[in-house]
Design an enzyme around this catalytic site. Sequence first.
Site, PDB file in Angstrom:
ATOM      1  N   SER A 136       0.830  -1.210   0.000  1.00 24.47           N
ATOM      2  CA  SER A 136       0.000   0.000   0.000  1.00 24.47           C
ATOM      3  C   SER A 136       0.860   1.254   0.000  1.00 24.47           C
ATOM      4  O   SER A 136       1.979   1.261   0.547  1.00 24.47           O
ATOM      5  CB  SER A 136      -0.895  -0.001   1.240  1.00 24.47           C
ATOM      6  N   TYR A 161      -2.278  -0.216  10.042  1.00 25.05           N
ATOM      7  CA  TYR A 161      -2.458  -0.791   8.706  1.00 25.05           C
ATOM      8  C   TYR A 161      -1.174  -0.645   7.897  1.00 25.05           C
ATOM      9  O   TYR A 161      -0.691  -1.611   7.281  1.00 25.05           O
ATOM     10  CB  TYR A 161      -3.616  -0.102   7.991  1.00 25.05           C
TER      11      TYR A 161
END
Length: 344
Positions: A136, A161
Site C-alpha cells: 500500500s 495498517y
Amino acid sequence: MNRELKILVTGAAGFIGSSLCLKLLENGQNVIGIDNINDYYDVNLKKDRLKNIEKLSFLKEKSWQFFSIALENTSKLNELFDNFKFDLVVNLAAQAGVRYSLTNPAAYISSNLVGFANILEALRKNEIENLIYASSSSVYGLSKKIPFSENDCVSHPISLYAATKSSNELMAHSYSHLYGIQSIGLRFFTVYGPWGRPDMAPMIFAKSIFERKPIDVFNYGEMERDFTYIDDVVESIYRCCLKPANNDLSFDMENSKPATSFAPHMILNVGNKNPVNLNYFIEILEKEIGIKAIKNFKEIQPGDVVKTYADTDLLEKWINFKPITTFENGIKKFVNWYRNYYIG
C-alpha cells in the site's frame, strides 16, 4: 500469457481481487479464488462480485473454483495447497482501511500478519516460487519527498495498517532470500472505480451526495490523492503475472535494471502519477452526479497523510505499461456504475 497457469487469488471477493479474477479468466487462465467474506463492509456487494465471476466462467467455459477460507485458518489453507498445484499466488486478501485500524488493531494482526505468514509458509512447503502480493502507498507515512519512490525509507508508518503492509514487504523479502520465492510487492495508490469499497471516499461521498446528506471533508479539503482507476490496477497486476515464469526477477532498484546480486523480490508503485486535490475530486463527483454536496469541513484525522504521489517509472519499465485512465473519465465510469447498481 504464453501458457495456461493455475493461479490462486486470495481476497477474490474483494474490489481488486474480483476484478483480477475476471481478467485472468478472460485470458484463459485457471483461477482458484478464496475469501473469508467478512462483514467489514456489505457482504452482498462481495457476493455480487462473485456472481459476476461465476457468470463469466459459465459463459466463457473457463476454469473457476471458489472456496470460503480465511488466511488465518492454517488447516484449511494447507488443505487447499495440498489439493492444487499452483503456478502462482496473488495475495490480495487483507484487512483494509487506515481508520478502522485505529479501533480494531487485532483484525490487522490476525489477517495481515498471521495470514500473510501462512501464505508464505504454504509457498515454502509446496515449493511454489511465484508470489505477487498487495502492499500500500500508506507505507510512505508522512514522507515529504515527492513523488514517492520505491527507494524511499518506509520505516515510519503512522497507522497500524501501514505497519502491517511494511511488515509484509520485509517478510516477503526474507522468504525470497532464504527460499528463492520470487515476489513482487505492489504498493497500490487509492484504487477506485466500479465495484469499489464502500469505506473509501468515492463510495462514501457518492452515497451521501445522492442521499443529500453532508460529507465530512477532512483537512478542509487540502489533501491530495493519487487516484488510480481499477482497470489500470488490474492490467498492472496481470502484466506482473507474466513475469515470474521468466525466472529473472532480481532487480537493481538504484539502476532500474535486472540484477543477480539481489534477493528475488521487488517493490513497485501502482499509481496514476497525478495527485488530485480533494476539493477538485468533490467538484468532479458533483458534476457527474448532478447534485451539489453538503460539505462539513473538519481537521485532518489521525493516520491520514496530506498527499500521495506515485513515482511509477519502475512499473513502466518492468511491464511496459502505465495507468492511462484520466481521473475525470474514471469518475464518470464510477458514477455510471454506482447509479445503475445502487439507484437503479
